[in-house]
Design an enzyme around this catalytic site. Structure first.
Site, PDB file in Angstrom:
ATOM      1  N   VAL A 134      -2.322  -2.420  -3.134  1.00 27.07           N
ATOM      2  CA  VAL A 134      -3.351  -2.610  -1.961  1.00 27.07           C
ATOM      3  C   VAL A 134      -4.471  -3.409  -2.210  1.00 27.07           C
ATOM      4  O   VAL A 134      -5.149  -3.319  -2.995  1.00 27.07           O
ATOM      5  CB  VAL A 134      -3.722  -1.173  -1.358  1.00 27.07           C
ATOM      6  N   GLY A 136      -4.888  -6.351  -3.775  1.00 28.19           N
ATOM      7  CA  GLY A 136      -4.967  -7.049  -5.177  1.00 28.19           C
ATOM      8  C   GLY A 136      -5.803  -6.522  -5.925  1.00 28.19           C
ATOM      9  O   GLY A 136      -5.835  -5.292  -6.367  1.00 28.19           O
ATOM     10  N   GLU A 192       4.910 -15.097   1.270  1.00 27.78           N
ATOM     11  CA  GLU A 192       6.052 -14.605   0.703  1.00 27.78           C
ATOM     12  C   GLU A 192       7.569 -15.263   0.895  1.00 27.78           C
ATOM     13  O   GLU A 192       7.714 -16.131   1.758  1.00 27.78           O
ATOM     14  CB  GLU A 192       6.142 -13.226   1.183  1.00 27.78           C
ATOM     15  N   LYS A 207       0.452  -1.876   3.308  1.00 29.84           N
ATOM     16  CA  LYS A 207      -0.937  -1.488   2.367  1.00 29.84           C
ATOM     17  C   LYS A 207      -1.537  -0.475   3.373  1.00 29.84           C
ATOM     18  O   LYS A 207      -2.127   0.717   2.810  1.00 29.84           O
ATOM     19  CB  LYS A 207      -1.773  -2.715   2.251  1.00 29.84           C
TER      20      LYS A 207
HETATM   21  N1  HSE Z   1       1.247 -12.073   0.502  1.00 23.56           N
HETATM   22  C1  HSE Z   1       0.060 -11.170   0.286  1.00 23.56           C
HETATM   23  C2  HSE Z   1      -1.235 -12.060   1.001  1.00 23.56           C
HETATM   24  C3  HSE Z   1      -0.197 -10.829  -1.189  1.00 23.56           C
HETATM   25  O1  HSE Z   1      -1.131 -12.907   1.370  1.00 23.56           O
HETATM   26  O2  HSE Z   1      -2.247 -11.085   0.959  1.00 23.56           O
HETATM   27  C4  HSE Z   1       0.786  -9.793  -1.689  1.00 23.56           C
HETATM   28  O3  HSE Z   1       0.558  -8.625  -1.018  1.00 23.56           O
END
Ligand code: HSE
Length: 428
Positions: A134, A136, A192, A207
């Site tokens: 959650v 980063g 992604e 998250k």
């Molecule tokens: N793809 C996500 C983002 C990061 O752009 O925040 C991984 O959860």
């Protein structure tokens, strides 16, 4: 000194390589803080020969992550492969069954199978930690589970997908349409593999569901998250919302209401001057509200090798220290099943209509709102573009059902062209 804590790393992509780098460069610092060494004994990834910017030659190689999870020389499985089925799920289950602890960055796996995995882990006396899943590098799981453990949490909200925030802020700063910025984000490698995970709100929804479980002591319920992505947001919405003093954010909000647990991931307007309104680019922000602490705001990088590996290592070091918390902050068997509540909390809304240039048009729109008991707070009409003029309305607080009734009635007035846009304004 106690025995070293031995890690098996399942996944050597951006995050896995970041974990290897931290273990290699900060061995002494970690040992001092954890009271024991933390070492890597084995690694697993899809392609052994791929060029990596970390040296993995000292570690045993396992082609199969499940075999890695079962190795006798692994104490903690670091699951950084991703995906909510297949290898990630099998590896996590195998780790628990083999008596290993798990540090995971896998939001999808935990949002969907978190309850069953937590119960299995706790029954086996093992821990599953997921700080990296959650936001980063932001230590938000720790903040909720430990720092705010003495609070009744009233609301958790935030921007938890950096790619969407990049797209929305870039649209505004460059005046570019959604499709153009989406392609830019793709070229920059921000999206992604399945872009819907980002722009459809799914990744951020995972998250939010995890945070809600900890905050409200409820079983993680991703299927209770109302999901709406950013694909329908136009540059007109962004510029005209800015004109009214707002910014559009893909905002996750979870709160316990009298009608049940409300979990929403949707584009919302927030005051441009608020911390959330000021959030630029790929940065994340999580706002936590508790009865004793009031409001706290956490801001930081939500993705990337260093920040995500930093969060994984926080879990690993806690395990090395002997800190053994339940997955969701309280035993999984005590988590309640919460009733999902859709848009239970009234809010002001921003409406954008294309109004035909006819006498009495504005009066008809005002009457529809009045008939649905919706009060107008502010209104602005722009110059006519050919036969229609954009009209922006900010309402006072209303329910989503009253608003839906008004939106459906607009079509019958004969003065509203196209489909009106309605975006919730979140008080932050
Ligand atoms: N793809 C996500 C983002 C990061 O752009 O925040 C991984 O959860």
């Amino acid at each position: 000194m106690t025995q070293p804590l031995r890690l098996g790393i399942a996944g050597l992509g951006t995050v896995g390589s970041g974990v290897v780098r931290i273990v290699q460069t900060h061995a002494a610092l970690i040992a001092a803080r954890a009271g024991r060494e933390v070492v890597i004994t084995a690694v697993s990834a899809r392609d052994r020969t791929r060029n990596r910017d970390v040296d993995i030659s000292a570690y045993a190689w396992e082609a199969d992550p499940v075999a890695l999870a079962r190795r006798a020389d692994v104490d903690v499985v670091v699951e950084v492969m991703g995906g909510h089925e297949g290898p990630a799920k099998n590896t996590t289950e195998a780790a628990i069954a083999a008596g290993k602890d798990v540090a995971s960055a896998n939001k999808a796996l935990l949002a969907i199978h978190g309850q069953a995995l937590a119960e299995a882990a706790e029954a086996a006396g093992r821990v599953i930690r997921f700080e990296a899943a959650v936001a980063g590098g932001i230590p938000v799981i720790k903040a909720l589970t430990e720092g705010l453990a003495g609070n009744e949490i009233s609301r958790v909200l935030g921007v938890m997908n950096g790619t969407c925030n990049y797209i929305l802020t870039r649209m505004e700063s460059a005046g570019l349409p959604y499709d153009t910025v989406f392609e830019e984000a793709r070229a920059l490698g921000y999206l992604e593999a399945d872009p819907m995970l980002d722009v459809g709100g799914i990744d951020a929804g995972h998250k939010l569901a995890l945070l809600a479980a900890i905050a409200f002591g409820t079983r993680v319920a991703f299927d209770g998250v109302e999901l709406e992505g950013i694909g329908a947001i136009t540059i007109e919405d962004i510029t005209q919302a800015a004109d009214m003093g707002y910014r559009i954010k893909l905002l996750g909000v979870a709160q316990m209401t009298g009608r049940g647990l409300e979990q929403r991931m949707s584009p919302c307007l927030v005051p441009a001057t608020s911390p959330l309104g000021q959030l630029q680019g790929g940065t994340n922000m999580v706002v936590l509200e508790g009865d004793s602490v009031g409001q706290i705001v956490l801001r930081g990088p939500g993705a990337g090798s260093g920040p995500t590996a930093s969060a994984v290592m926080s879990d690993v070091i806690d395990i090395a220290r002997g800190l053994r918390l339940p997955t969701f902050g309280q035993p999984a068997t005590t988590l309640r099943a919460a009733k999902p509540a859709r848009a239970a909390v009234p809010a002001p809304y921003y409406l954008r209509l294309q109004l035909l240039d006819k006498p009495g048009a504005l009066a008809k729109v005002a009457r529809v709102l009045g008939d649905s008991a919706i009060s107008i707070d502010r209104m602005r009409q722009y110059g006519h573009e050919d036969t229609t003029a954009p009209v922006l309305i900010v309402t006072h607080k209303t329910t989503r059902s009253a608003l839906d009734e008004a939106l459906a009635t607009f079509a019958q007035t004969g003065v509203v062209a196209g489909t009106p846009v309605a975006i919730r304004i979140e008080a932050v």
